[in-house]
Design a protein around this motif. Structure first.
Motif, PDB file in Angstrom:
ATOM      1  N   ILE A 148      27.866  54.265 -51.694  1.00  0.00           N
ATOM      2  CA  ILE A 148      29.182  53.881 -51.192  1.00  0.00           C
ATOM      3  C   ILE A 148      30.176  54.933 -51.684  1.00  0.00           C
ATOM      4  N   ALA A 149      30.787  55.651 -50.755  1.00  0.00           N
ATOM      5  CA  ALA A 149      31.724  56.713 -51.125  1.00  0.00           C
ATOM      6  C   ALA A 149      32.851  56.140 -51.972  1.00  0.00           C
ATOM      7  N   GLY A 150      33.180  56.835 -53.041  1.00  0.00           N
ATOM      8  CA  GLY A 150      34.259  56.396 -53.922  1.00  0.00           C
ATOM      9  C   GLY A 150      33.805  55.485 -55.033  1.00  0.00           C
TER      10      GLY A 150
END
Length: 356
Positions: A148-150
């Motif tokens: 999951i980006a971030g």
């Protein structure tokens, strides 16, 4: 510089272990586990606000023992759960104290280690240190990505005892631990595993993404966990408790005591055996996963911590992952000695204390 005594402080949720190490870490002059009144501890609004209460109790204990504080060269405490820390030692300063006291980090008693060390050392004109924070990993960039980006993996592990056992094992075979590649599993109320290369932890299997433990859930399938979060029956606090405190063995069997579990198994309890073996298998799967980051080059797998004393458990783990590499059981933990040893190496210039 003549190195004299080192005061070691290791705070727990309702206790504070202290010890005085002398003669360059050879002798323990004084050791005490101060037990705090749980009602008093619960009366504080957060962990950091316990600092003065615990500081006074430490100084009172040392005074009652007749210890002369002028004999100290340094004070060291457990490192707290500060995400930005790397492995090894830090000299405690005001900035680090502010971070340890922050409500933005997990509220864990280990954060009091640095706060207490600084509060006692500073009036004496002495350096205060923390060593091997639970968050003190040097994760590879490639393992930080979660899917999951971030949202990045931060790395949490029982670093202090893991390094101590790695150093001890390497010394036993006449090697420098920095030249070996380890997988170390610390097994207590929580279980974490970590992969070591060049004297640094480069990947971890932690209490929220690794194996279940006597009181911790380990990694749970996300879709099932999401349903629990939004079923209308569980609060955020409930979910935190399930992850750490009421998960794992306790969730299944209503006990956190592995000796009791083994007694049940020996009495013919097949369900207890199934749960215990599931925990062993999850530890082994974590070892297997971490062997990938070391590209299969594993010099030794160390099983350590309190429940590594369980031959039943270590035998099951070995059966599942013994093919990966040599397994060395080094039961128990030496956190106090590890804190003193790390501080001594910094005082002697063998390690450089970092600045936060």
């Amino acid at each position: 510089m003549k190195i004299r005594d080192i005061l070691v402080i290791n705070p727990g949720s309702t206790s504070t272990k202290i010890a005085i190490y002398a003669n360059q870490n050879e002798d323990v002059l004084f050791e005490e586990n101060i037990i705090h009144d749980e009602e008093i501890i619960l009366s504080f609004p957060n962990v950091a606000s316990q600092r003065e209460y615990r500081r006074e109790m430490i100084l009172q204990m040392l005074e009652e023992d007749g210890y002369d504080l002028t004999n100290l060269s340094a004070v060291v405490g457990r490192g707290g759960m500060v995400y930005e820390l790397a492995g090894g030692g830090y000299r405690v300063n005001e900035r680090l104290c502010d971070r340890l006291a922050s409500s933005d980090i997990p509220q864990h008693a280990s954060s009091l280690g640095g706060l207490l060390a600084y509060a006692i050392a500073t009036p004496l004109g002495l350096p205060a240190y923390i060593y091997d924070s639970t968050m003190g990993c040097d994760l590879l960039d490639v393992v930080k990505l979660t899917g999951i980006a971030g949202v990045e993996k931060y790395g949490a592990t029982h670093l202090l005892n893991s390094r101590a056992q790695a150093i001890k094992y390497a010394a036993s075979i006449g090697r420098d631990y920095k030249d070996l590649q380890f997988i170390v599993c610390h097994m207590g109320g929580g279980i974490t595993a970590n992969a070591w290369r060049d004297g640094k932890v480069i990947d971890t299997a932690a209490y929220d993404d690794g194996p279940m433990a006597p009181e911790r859930s380990g990694g749970i399938p996300l879709l099932l966990f999401k349903k629990l979060c939004f079923d209308g029956r569980h609060t955020e606090k409930d979910m935190e408790d399930l992850i750490s405190g009421k998960g794992g063995i306790y969730s299944y069997l209503g006990t956190k005591d592995c000796l009791e579990v083994e007694n049940r198994i020996e009495g013919g309890d097949d369900y207890a055996k199934l749960v215990y073996e599931a925990m062993a298998l999850q530890v082994a799967k974590s070892v297997a996963g971490l062997s990938c980051v070391l590209k299969g080059q594993v010099d030794v797998i160390i099983l350590t911590g309190g429940i590594a004393r369980s031959k039943m458990l270590t035998d099951m783990i070995t059966e599942y992952c013994g093919h990966i590499g040599k397994i060395e059981v080094m039961a128990g933990e030496g956190e106090m000695e590890a804190l003193a040893g790390g501080t001594l190496r910094m005082l002697m210039g063998e390690e450089i204390a970092k600045e936060y």
